[in-house]
Design a protein around this motif. Structure first.
Motif, PDB file in Angstrom:
ATOM      1  N   ARG A 150      -2.259  -7.312  -4.029  1.00 59.13           N
ATOM      2  CA  ARG A 150      -3.190  -7.870  -3.168  1.00 59.13           C
ATOM      3  C   ARG A 150      -4.483  -7.956  -3.889  1.00 59.13           C
ATOM      4  O   ARG A 150      -5.699  -8.208  -3.010  1.00 59.13           O
ATOM      5  N   GLY A 151      -4.783  -7.460  -4.978  1.00 54.86           N
ATOM      6  CA  GLY A 151      -6.073  -7.233  -5.324  1.00 54.86           C
ATOM      7  C   GLY A 151      -6.845  -6.172  -4.921  1.00 54.86           C
ATOM      8  O   GLY A 151      -8.252  -6.102  -4.669  1.00 54.86           O
ATOM      9  N   LEU A 152      -6.110  -5.107  -4.182  1.00 52.95           N
ATOM     10  CA  LEU A 152      -6.763  -4.068  -3.594  1.00 52.95           C
ATOM     11  C   LEU A 152      -6.189  -2.622  -4.059  1.00 52.95           C
ATOM     12  O   LEU A 152      -5.467  -2.477  -4.713  1.00 52.95           O
ATOM     13  N   SER A 153      -6.619  -1.561  -3.600  1.00 52.61           N
ATOM     14  CA  SER A 153      -6.497  -0.343  -4.163  1.00 52.61           C
ATOM     15  C   SER A 153      -6.974   0.805  -3.178  1.00 52.61           C
ATOM     16  O   SER A 153      -8.236   0.557  -2.866  1.00 52.61           O
ATOM     17  N   PRO A 154      -6.481   1.947  -2.832  1.00 55.51           N
ATOM     18  CA  PRO A 154      -7.064   3.186  -2.270  1.00 55.51           C
ATOM     19  C   PRO A 154      -8.139   3.503  -3.086  1.00 55.51           C
ATOM     20  O   PRO A 154      -8.336   3.214  -4.328  1.00 55.51           O
ATOM     21  N   VAL A 155      -8.944   4.277  -2.728  1.00 51.02           N
ATOM     22  CA  VAL A 155     -10.341   4.856  -3.319  1.00 51.02           C
ATOM     23  C   VAL A 155     -10.332   5.989  -3.788  1.00 51.02           C
ATOM     24  O   VAL A 155     -10.980   6.459  -4.714  1.00 51.02           O
ATOM     25  N   SER A 156      -9.407   7.045  -3.410  1.00 51.50           N
ATOM     26  CA  SER A 156      -9.473   8.495  -4.018  1.00 51.50           C
ATOM     27  C   SER A 156      -8.099   8.781  -4.149  1.00 51.50           C
ATOM     28  O   SER A 156      -7.018   8.359  -3.473  1.00 51.50           O
ATOM     29  N   ALA A 172      -5.038  18.008   0.933  1.00 50.72           N
ATOM     30  CA  ALA A 172      -6.519  17.303   0.951  1.00 50.72           C
ATOM     31  C   ALA A 172      -6.278  16.172  -0.011  1.00 50.72           C
ATOM     32  O   ALA A 172      -6.742  14.949   0.256  1.00 50.72           O
ATOM     33  N   GLY A 173      -5.792  16.086  -1.295  1.00 45.89           N
ATOM     34  CA  GLY A 173      -5.652  15.291  -2.241  1.00 45.89           C
ATOM     35  C   GLY A 173      -7.052  15.139  -3.105  1.00 45.89           C
ATOM     36  O   GLY A 173      -7.770  14.368  -2.435  1.00 45.89           O
ATOM     37  N   ILE A 174      -7.090  15.819  -3.865  1.00 48.94           N
ATOM     38  CA  ILE A 174      -8.440  15.980  -4.798  1.00 48.94           C
ATOM     39  C   ILE A 174      -8.297  15.112  -6.129  1.00 48.94           C
ATOM     40  O   ILE A 174      -7.142  15.077  -6.667  1.00 48.94           O
ATOM     41  N   GLY A 175      -9.515  14.931  -6.687  1.00 50.90           N
ATOM     42  CA  GLY A 175      -9.485  14.146  -7.977  1.00 50.90           C
ATOM     43  C   GLY A 175     -10.848  13.866  -8.549  1.00 50.90           C
ATOM     44  O   GLY A 175     -11.773  14.302  -7.986  1.00 50.90           O
ATOM     45  N   PRO A 183     -12.143  13.547  -0.279  1.00 46.11           N
ATOM     46  CA  PRO A 183     -10.520  13.585  -0.791  1.00 46.11           C
ATOM     47  C   PRO A 183      -9.830  12.647   0.080  1.00 46.11           C
ATOM     48  O   PRO A 183     -10.433  11.823   0.524  1.00 46.11           O
ATOM     49  N   GLN A 184      -8.567  12.472  -0.396  1.00 45.85           N
ATOM     50  CA  GLN A 184      -7.722  11.547   0.406  1.00 45.85           C
ATOM     51  C   GLN A 184      -7.542  11.534   1.763  1.00 45.85           C
ATOM     52  O   GLN A 184      -7.778  10.515   2.642  1.00 45.85           O
TER      53      GLN A 184
END
Length: 512
Positions: A150-156, A172-175, A183-184
């Motif tokens: 859909r031309g979209l994406s999560p940001v984190s 937390a989900g870090i990167g 974080p996520q």
């Protein structure tokens, strides 16, 4: 009637059917066919990615709907002796956090095969913009694949995408995007949670906020995430992937901190991703991803200084910014203090960049180097002590003692991108660092690496460097109380409210 599965044993060309043992408890009739305790199921649930801790559950639960999970938890509470319940996604914990001893492991990924699960659904509203409703069992790589359509994406993102949504949100989900987007757990609008009492609750910042904030970063202690509403943004198509080498830690930390400070001044002012890594003389030193003509000089530089710091950053772009992205990078890089001549650039697809670790995984699996012990240590520490940490740990423990380090990452984050109401614990400074020692060892020498981890933590304690473990592992409740600090009282209260029998996530060893 118990669920029995046949194990096929091939011996001299004969296939023998071997029934599973009888369960040690009597499950309710409506979910009795969801339990397995055959050797295959038990063995899979008895270990994790860390390959250090082993715990044998009484059974593995294969839900086909969220109602099955709710029935299981209600049964576990009402059993004559409450059963420990551990939700397992991709099993990427390293110290048995997704396991339970003589309890029930919930194989969350079984929901992926059943349409009754939450799945991945993309929507848009004026209030929230674009978002994805995602089952807690889903893997982030599948979320990325579906949203990109859909031309979209999560940001984190985490660096590795073959992790479950519920699993990373419980930590937390870090990167490398955390400095910019948080974080996520900072990019979630809403959750569906089955609490430790068996209640199904939809929660958000405005609806049942106590549960919402407790579960995000709550290490699975209060409920099992069955759906998360994740923020999305338009996805760009390509990535300028830059790596620069430094021989001075103060220079790279200063440059990292300057780059993350640009965030918020405008879409074009900063980078989209930033991390730091160590290259050390004792190795393993893998330079295969660099141009062949440059590999000898990189090896020579590392040999000369013993320790080299790598600054890795990325800038996303698409057709509309193709002509300007290089100029923007020149402005960003101008004035950085990397070693002249050690600037390397790649141009790759967006999905390739985000999924880059998986390509390394495929190679390691072929070499038999993936399913090995991983005595990892991940910590947060304040910016004000990162130079002391470099001197005491990087230079005087890892380098001086010639520890074969594997992958060591370090990079700063902005505290204002984190929500303090959430359970996750971070240092009390505006900028703080994460340091990740990501060892891969042989089965017989992981304890030697663990000894290095303990030496590192002892150095920090002796020198008054306040550290908080990420993906924490502690051996006593006193350690957990010290970890949570001022949040401990609230953490206890939330446990009493949402999981009073303390059945959830016993592998974390917080209350069990």
């Amino acid at each position: 009637m118990f669920y029995m599965i046949s194990i096929l044993v091939i011996s001299i060309g004969v296939i023998i059917s071997q029934p599973a043992d009888t369960l040690s408890f009597v499950p309710p009739r409506n979910i009795s066919d969801k339990f397995r305790n055959d050797l295959v199921a038990i063995d899979l649930a008895s270990t994790d990615y860390g390959h250090i801790v082993q715990k044998k559950p009484a059974a593995v639960f294969y839900p086909t709907s969220t109602d099955d999970i709710r029935s299981l938890i209600q049964f576990a509470n009402n059993n004559s002796s409450p059963l420990g319940i551990a939700a397992r996604g991709h099993g990427h914990s390293v110290r048995g956090q997704c396991m339970t001893d003589n309890g029930v492991v919930v194989n969350m990924t079984n929901l992926i095969n059943h349409k009754s699960g939450p799945g991945i659904f993309i929507s848009q509203t004026p209030a929230l913009g674009s978002y994805a409703d995602v089952g807690g069992e889903q893997l982030w790589i599948d979320v990325l694949t579906q949203t990109l359509k859909r031309g979209l994406s999560p940001v984190s993102w985490t660096d590795y995408l073959y992790l479950s949504v519920g699993g990373t949100l419980s930590n937390a989900g870090i990167g490398g995007q955390t400095f910019r987007f948080g974080p996520q757990i900072s990019n979630v609008f809403e959750l569906d949670v089955i609490t430790g009492k068996g209640d199904f609750v939809t929660c958000s910042k405005d609806k049942s906020p106590e549960l919402f904030y407790a579960v995000l970063g709550g290490l699975g202690q209060f409920g099992i995430i069955t759906r998360a509403r994740i923020a999305l943004q338009p996805a760009l198509k390509r990535v300028k992937w830059i790596r620069m080498l430094y021989n001075d830690f103060s220079a790279i930390s200063r440059d990292q901190e300057r780059l993350i400070s640009l965030n918020g001044r405008g879409e074009k002012d900063g980078v989209d991703y930033l991390e730091g890594l160590l290259l050390m003389r004792q190795g393993p030193l893998d330079v295969s991803s660099y141009p062949k003509s440059d590999q000898p000089k990189i090896v020579s530089l590392v040999t000369q200084y013993g320790i080299i710091y790598l600054l890795e950053l990325a800038k996303y772009y698409d057709d509309s910014t193709r002509d300007s992205v290089d100029k923007e990078l020149q402005v960003l890089v101008k004035g950085l203090s990397f070693v002249p001549g050690f600037y390397f650039a790649k141009d790759v697809e967006y999905i390739y960049f985000l999924n880059r670790v998986h390509y390394d995984e495929l190679i390691l699996r072929k070499q038999g180097l993936w399913d090995v012990p991983h005595p990892w240590l991940n910590i947060f520490l304040p910016k004000s002590r990162i130079s002391d940490f470099d001197f005491g740990v990087f230079k005087n423990i890892l380098l001086k003692e010639s520890v074969t380090v594997g992958i060591v990452k370090f990079y700063p984050m902005n505290r204002n991108k984190w929500e303090d109401k959430m359970s996750c614990v971070i240092p009390d400074e505006d900028v703080f660092y994460t340091v990740a020692l990501l060892y891969s060892t042989r089965i017989f020498d992981w304890e030697a690496y663990d000894a290095v981890n303990k030496q590192l933590l002892e150095f920090c304690e002796k020198n008054g460097i306040p550290v908080k473990q990420y993906l924490p592992y502690y051996e006593t409740q006193r350690d957990w109380i010290n970890h949570f600090g001022s949040k401990w009282t609230n953490f206890q209260e939330m446990k009493a409210n949402f999981d009073p029998n303390k059945i959830l996530s016993p592998g974390q060893r917080i209350f069990n």
